[in-house]
Scaffold this motif. Structure first.
Motif, PDB file in Angstrom:
ATOM      1  N   ILE A  88       0.847  -1.203   0.000  1.00  0.00           N
ATOM      2  CA  ILE A  88       0.000   0.000   0.000  1.00  0.00           C
ATOM      3  C   ILE A  88       0.877   1.246   0.000  1.00  0.00           C
ATOM      4  N   GLY A  89       2.006   1.163   0.707  1.00  0.00           N
ATOM      5  CA  GLY A  89       2.934   2.285   0.725  1.00  0.00           C
ATOM      6  C   GLY A  89       3.503   2.598  -0.641  1.00  0.00           C
ATOM      7  N   TYR A  90       3.621   1.574  -1.498  1.00  0.00           N
ATOM      8  CA  TYR A  90       4.109   1.815  -2.855  1.00  0.00           C
ATOM      9  C   TYR A  90       3.198   2.801  -3.599  1.00  0.00           C
ATOM     10  N   ILE A  91       1.915   2.745  -3.314  1.00  0.00           N
ATOM     11  CA  ILE A  91       0.972   3.664  -3.961  1.00  0.00           C
ATOM     12  C   ILE A  91       1.307   5.099  -3.565  1.00  0.00           C
ATOM     13  N   GLN A  92       1.554   5.303  -2.269  1.00  0.00           N
ATOM     14  CA  GLN A  92       1.924   6.641  -1.799  1.00  0.00           C
ATOM     15  C   GLN A  92       3.228   7.103  -2.442  1.00  0.00           C
ATOM     16  N   ASN A  93       4.208   6.207  -2.517  1.00  0.00           N
ATOM     17  CA  ASN A  93       5.481   6.551  -3.149  1.00  0.00           C
ATOM     18  C   ASN A  93       5.284   7.032  -4.584  1.00  0.00           C
ATOM     19  N   GLY A  94       4.494   6.280  -5.351  1.00  0.00           N
ATOM     20  CA  GLY A  94       4.300   6.605  -6.757  1.00  0.00           C
ATOM     21  C   GLY A  94       3.489   7.864  -6.972  1.00  0.00           C
TER      22      GLY A  94
END
Length: 294
Positions: free
Chosen positions: A48-54
């Motif tokens: 889910i954190g990958y979404i924030q990163n992107g």
């Protein structure tokens, strides 16, 4: 719903453009950044954190570039005269432009999120559904706010070059927002602001989260359960870890007891994003209705 054909045309324009799919690919490539700090912060929810990163850096750039010509393009080609000749009120034209661009860009971003989620599922296993759905919805709110800003720029500015410069200025301003606010706070109060040991000031922390990306990070950090901050989730976790001192504004680190004033509650970031959606569209409608954008 007389504006719906215009919205469908705008949506098709976005989905048939290379820009929307380049943005989706870049969100996936930039978002997938597995780190030990990210894993320690949220475990398998790092997916889910990958979404924030992107979304954090690339969406403001990509969405604004895909929307700032929504009305300027019509003016420079002269097709604005045919658009106004349609049996549509100018309010409906602005609404159709905004909704159509949002649906098209939102669809490409949703595809990027699905790809990121699939990669994370393979790499790390399952993740919690509730925060995942919350972060997806927050990301779409973020996209809607940026589309609204892009439509406003396209409505108010009368030349493509000027609009591109305005987009560039907006992006730079948001990138350096914490520095701008820190210097302004020091000038107004005489209190120096050190991100390593930030003052426990409610107005300071409130100002930091008034940009769309700041509000988005606060909201997604809350959903991930890492802390109350405009920083990325792994940075927040590192800031709050025992014995760690890094350059970051985090409410739990600045305020005694780990809680700030009520107006710093992360859920209010939804209201900030809603304001960024509504106010630019209202201003766009006002300018376009008065004929200043022709």
């Amino acid at each position: 719903m007389q504006w719906s054909p215009l919205a469908r045309r705008e949506c098709r324009t976005i989905l048939s453009s290379k820009g929307a799919w380049i943005l989706a690919v870049l969100v996936v490539l930039w978002g997938f950044r597995p780190t030990y700090g990210g894993w320690d912060a949220v475990g398998q929810n790092i997916t889910i954190g990958y979404i924030q990163n992107g979304a954090n850096l690339l969406l403001p750039i990509g969405v604004l570039l895909l929307t700032y010509q929504s009305l300027i393009g019509e003016r420079t080609t002269g097709s604005i005269k045919f658009l106004i000749a349609l049996p549509l009120k100018r309010t409906q034209i602005v609404l159709g432009k905004g909704v159509g661009r949002f649906v098209g860009i939102g669809a490409s971003v949703a595809v990027a999120i699905l790809v990121l989620s699939g990669i994370g599922l393979v790499e790390h296993g399952g993740f919690d559904v509730v925060p995942f759905v919350g972060v997806v919805l927050a990301t779409l709110l973020f996209v809607a706010a940026l589309v609204s800003v892009g439509v406003l720029i396209s409505t108010v500015v009368d030349r493509t070059v000027t609009a591109a410069g305005t987009v560039f200025t907006y992006i730079l301003m948001t990138l350096f927002w914490s520095s701008i606010i820190s210097k302004a706070y020091t000038a107004l109060t005489g209190v120096p602001v050190d991100p390593y040991d930030a003052p426990a000031s409610g107005p300071l922390f409130l100002a930091l989260r008034l940009t769309p990306d700041g509000a988005y990070n606060v909201l997604t950090n809350w959903l991930l359960g890492v802390g109350n901050s405009t920083e990325l989730f792994q940075t927040v976790y590192t800031k709050l870890a025992p014995g760690q001192t890094i350059n970051a504004f985090v409410v739990e680190a600045a305020f005694d007891g780990g809680t700030g004033p009520w107006y710093l509650h992360p859920s209010l970031s939804i209201l900030v994003l809603a304001v960024w959606i509504v106010v630019p569209l209202v201003l766009s409608r006002r300018v376009f209705t008065r004929g200043d954008a022709l």
